[in-house]
Design an enzyme around this catalytic site. Sequence first.
Site, PDB file in Angstrom:
ATOM      1  N   LYS A  39      54.308   3.269 -71.162  1.00 49.06           N
ATOM      2  CA  LYS A  39      55.205   4.841 -70.544  1.00 49.06           C
ATOM      3  C   LYS A  39      56.268   3.850 -70.345  1.00 49.06           C
ATOM      4  CE  LYS A  39      55.249   8.515 -69.288  1.00 49.06           C
ATOM      5  NZ  LYS A  39      54.159  10.012 -69.924  1.00 49.06           N
TER       6      LYS A  39
ATOM      7  N   GLY B 211      52.209  28.508 -64.174  1.00 51.22           N
ATOM      8  CA  GLY B 211      52.805  27.967 -64.584  1.00 51.22           C
ATOM      9  C   GLY B 211      52.675  28.830 -66.164  1.00 51.22           C
TER      10      GLY B 211
ATOM     11  N   GLY C 197      55.217  27.792 -68.872  1.00 47.53           N
ATOM     12  CA  GLY C 197      55.967  26.913 -69.330  1.00 47.53           C
ATOM     13  C   GLY C 197      55.617  26.744 -71.190  1.00 47.53           C
ATOM     14  N   HIS C 198      56.218  26.034 -72.044  1.00 48.71           N
ATOM     15  CA  HIS C 198      55.322  25.392 -73.036  1.00 48.71           C
ATOM     16  C   HIS C 198      54.633  25.465 -73.115  1.00 48.71           C
ATOM     17  CE1 HIS C 198      59.492  23.625 -72.898  1.00 48.71           C
ATOM     18  NE2 HIS C 198      59.839  24.063 -74.645  1.00 48.71           N
ATOM     19  N   VAL C 199      53.131  24.569 -72.676  1.00 44.17           N
ATOM     20  CA  VAL C 199      51.656  24.323 -72.954  1.00 44.17           C
ATOM     21  C   VAL C 199      51.168  26.157 -71.976  1.00 44.17           C
ATOM     22  CG1 VAL C 199      49.649  23.849 -72.360  1.00 44.17           C
ATOM     23  CG2 VAL C 199      52.075  22.573 -72.366  1.00 44.17           C
TER      24      VAL C 199
HETATM   25  P1  NAD Z   1      57.087  23.144 -68.514  1.00 44.39           P
HETATM   26  O1  NAD Z   1      57.951  22.525 -68.376  1.00 44.39           O
HETATM   27  O2  NAD Z   1      57.211  23.494 -69.937  1.00 44.39           O
HETATM   28  O3  NAD Z   1      56.221  24.274 -68.115  1.00 44.39           O
HETATM   29  C1  NAD Z   1      56.530  24.687 -66.817  1.00 44.39           C
HETATM   30  C2  NAD Z   1      56.244  25.792 -66.500  1.00 44.39           C
HETATM   31  O4  NAD Z   1      55.763  25.756 -64.809  1.00 44.39           O
HETATM   32  C3  NAD Z   1      57.646  26.397 -66.836  1.00 44.39           C
HETATM   33  O5  NAD Z   1      57.365  26.980 -66.693  1.00 44.39           O
HETATM   34  C4  NAD Z   1      57.752  26.349 -64.602  1.00 44.39           C
HETATM   35  O6  NAD Z   1      58.712  27.283 -64.161  1.00 44.39           O
HETATM   36  C5  NAD Z   1      56.441  26.116 -63.960  1.00 44.39           C
HETATM   37  N1  NAD Z   1      56.254  26.133 -62.941  1.00 44.39           N
HETATM   38  C6  NAD Z   1      56.746  25.507 -61.762  1.00 44.39           C
HETATM   39  N2  NAD Z   1      56.768  25.326 -60.928  1.00 44.39           N
HETATM   40  C7  NAD Z   1      55.521  26.115 -60.175  1.00 44.39           C
HETATM   41  C8  NAD Z   1      54.503  26.486 -59.543  1.00 44.39           C
HETATM   42  N3  NAD Z   1      54.945  25.896 -58.573  1.00 44.39           N
HETATM   43  N4  NAD Z   1      54.104  27.618 -60.293  1.00 44.39           N
HETATM   44  C9  NAD Z   1      54.008  28.309 -61.489  1.00 44.39           C
HETATM   45  N5  NAD Z   1      54.320  27.951 -62.363  1.00 44.39           N
HETATM   46  C10 NAD Z   1      55.514  27.116 -61.565  1.00 44.39           C
HETATM   47  O7  NAD Z   1      56.334  21.926 -69.131  1.00 44.39           O
HETATM   48  P2  NAD Z   1      54.965  21.971 -70.240  1.00 44.39           P
HETATM   49  O8  NAD Z   1      55.778  21.100 -70.884  1.00 44.39           O
HETATM   50  O9  NAD Z   1      54.540  23.412 -70.333  1.00 44.39           O
HETATM   51  O10 NAD Z   1      53.425  21.310 -69.381  1.00 44.39           O
HETATM   52  C11 NAD Z   1      52.768  21.785 -68.911  1.00 44.39           C
HETATM   53  C12 NAD Z   1      52.235  20.419 -67.940  1.00 44.39           C
HETATM   54  O11 NAD Z   1      51.717  20.608 -68.622  1.00 44.39           O
HETATM   55  C13 NAD Z   1      53.117  19.558 -67.393  1.00 44.39           C
HETATM   56  O12 NAD Z   1      52.301  19.227 -66.079  1.00 44.39           O
HETATM   57  C14 NAD Z   1      52.773  18.846 -68.616  1.00 44.39           C
HETATM   58  O13 NAD Z   1      52.729  16.821 -68.134  1.00 44.39           O
HETATM   59  C15 NAD Z   1      51.919  18.802 -69.052  1.00 44.39           C
HETATM   60  N6  NAD Z   1      51.276  18.687 -70.195  1.00 44.39           N
HETATM   61  C16 NAD Z   1      52.005  18.427 -70.976  1.00 44.39           C
HETATM   62  C17 NAD Z   1      52.333  18.276 -72.607  1.00 44.39           C
HETATM   63  C18 NAD Z   1      52.757  19.077 -74.297  1.00 44.39           C
HETATM   64  O14 NAD Z   1      52.380  18.804 -74.723  1.00 44.39           O
HETATM   65  N7  NAD Z   1      54.244  19.353 -73.298  1.00 44.39           N
HETATM   66  C19 NAD Z   1      51.029  17.670 -72.872  1.00 44.39           C
HETATM   67  C20 NAD Z   1      50.064  17.125 -72.320  1.00 44.39           C
HETATM   68  C21 NAD Z   1      50.236  17.582 -70.713  1.00 44.39           C
END
Ligand code: NAD
Length: 354
Positions: A81, A181, A183-185
């Site tokens: 990392k 949450g 977001g993307h996932v």
């Molecule tokens: P993202 O930033 O796109 O989405 C996070 C979402 O959570 C946002 O929409 C944000 O508004 C929301 N959020 C923030 N605080 C919140 C709360 N208190 N309650 C509810 N929602 C809240 O991130 P992502 O890429 O979707 O990733 C989500 C999680 O998965 C992260 O922890 C990331 O480390 C983990 N992750 C992501 C990937 C990936 O492929 N993107 C891979 C492995 C792990």
Amino acid sequence: MSLASHDHLSLPPEEVVTFYDRASGASGVIVLHSTALGPAAGGCRVWRYAGKQAATVDALRLAEGMALKNALAELPFGGGKAVICLPDGPFDREALFRTFGREVAALKGRYVTAEDVGTGVADMESVARETRHVAGLPARRGQPGGDPSPWTALGVLQAMRVAVRHRLGAELSEVTVAVQGLGHVGFALCEMLHQEGAKLVLAEPRSEVAARAADRFGAMVMSSRALLSAKVDVLAPCALGAVLDAPTVAGLRASVVCGAANNQLADEEVARTLAARGVLYAPDFLVNAGGIVNVAGEYLGWRAAEVRRRVLAIGPRMKAVLARAERDGVTPHQAARAMALDRIANAPRIQAAA
Ligand code: NAD
């Protein structure tokens, strides 16, 4: 080595590289936790740290997590990392990431970087001007690459299906899932769960996104706090780390926790508390490996079908982890960790067979 010692095992990192460049303001740490299974792979995080010490502690923790995740996903990668301290005041982003790229280049392929929190595709394109040991670049047609989130969501879905069958004897179409949450996932996961016929309850602070999801999936929206103690079958944390602490677990009414967020457990003790309360906690580093599988596919030139095959394998792997946990009388988290550490310990044999 016994399982009990596995649980507490924290191997020292192979190499820690710190860098500082006055001209670009780039200052950070690259940790190569382990290269036993292949180059140390793990993204680059940009964050406002209290200082170099805090940045190093975070990088060490995250690199170890990547070593476990990559080993369990059976990728030919070790764990690493990078973290970059967000400079105070304005800075030249391109210059900062090119400096970082030169640091990656100096490691001659022993570390492979990609996006993480605070970095994006454009940053990785800057890194790629200095080194080829970078992924997370725009996808070429039919090739892995680009946004890994849909793959992460697909992996979460596989693990959740197995966990729900195991703990509740039910299919996804018969359960209610609380997704924290969108977001993307999280949003991609909701699409998939909705298609499977699951009922959804959601929490997302961006109100327009929450409203869109409520409408699209016929879902109820709650505050994030209320969601954690909602009467649902499954909780899918897809926002923050350390969401599962002692007070949250005490109020939890879900029987299964399975989501994408990294480092969901506030500490190792929480995994035991969850198990004692009869909650099946699907280990995050097993469940959310779909994204790194896509990154690996991009770096190693796999076809998209190979990425898909490996992401779908997260389901059977979840089953294997549950079987080992039952056999050894440990939590799924301990079993997954032990399986990953076994693989790292057996690396010379695995590489000789490859
Ligand atoms: P993202 O930033 O796109 O989405 C996070 C979402 O959570 C946002 O929409 C944000 O508004 C929301 N959020 C923030 N605080 C919140 C709360 N208190 N309650 C509810 N929602 C809240 O991130 P992502 O890429 O979707 O990733 C989500 C999680 O998965 C992260 O922890 C990331 O480390 C983990 N992750 C992501 C990937 C990936 O492929 N993107 C891979 C492995 C792990």
